[in-house]
Design a protein around this motif. Structure first.
Motif: not given
Length: 116
Positions: A47-50, A55-60, A69-77
């Motif tokens: 595992l690297v990151a979650t 999108g409000r909580s991340t772990t590394y 840095t992990i991130s997500r874009d809901a509009a782009k899935n």
């Protein structure tokens, strides 16, 4: 059908940066926790990151803290992994994974090679 398609891998020099993308389709993206894993030659997948579904909580994991840095874009899935200050030991195939309860899906992976 369910698809997770990673992209953005490649060859980079030590100290360089890459941004990986994982495009999701075939399921409700916002319902799933997303993770990045990696597998180096001869080693187990780790595992690297979650990032949680909102999108409000991340772990590394410790080896990448402060560099990735992990991130997500809901509009782009799409989920991203920004990788900075890359080291040779970051060389691996990187996979994204979607999880909701007992359901999980994997992408096919993208190769990242850090070498001078």
């Amino acid at each position: 059908q369910v698809q997770l398609v990673e992209s953005g891998g490649g060859l980079v020099q030590p100290g360089g940066s890459l941004r990986l993308s994982c495009a999701a389709s075939g399921f409700i993206f916002s319902h799933y926790r997303m993770s990045w894993y990696r597998q180096a030659p001869g080693k187990e997948r780790e595992l690297v990151a979650t990032i949680n579904n909102s999108g409000r909580s991340t772990t590394y994991e410790d080896p990448v803290k402060g560099r990735f840095t992990i991130s997500r874009d809901a509009a782009k899935n799409t989920v991203y992994l920004q990788m900075n200050s890359l080291k040779p030991e970051d060389t691996a195939v990187y996979y994204c994974k979607a999880v909701r309860g007992s359901f999980e899906f994997w992408g096919q992976g993208t190769q990242v090679t850090v070498s001078s």
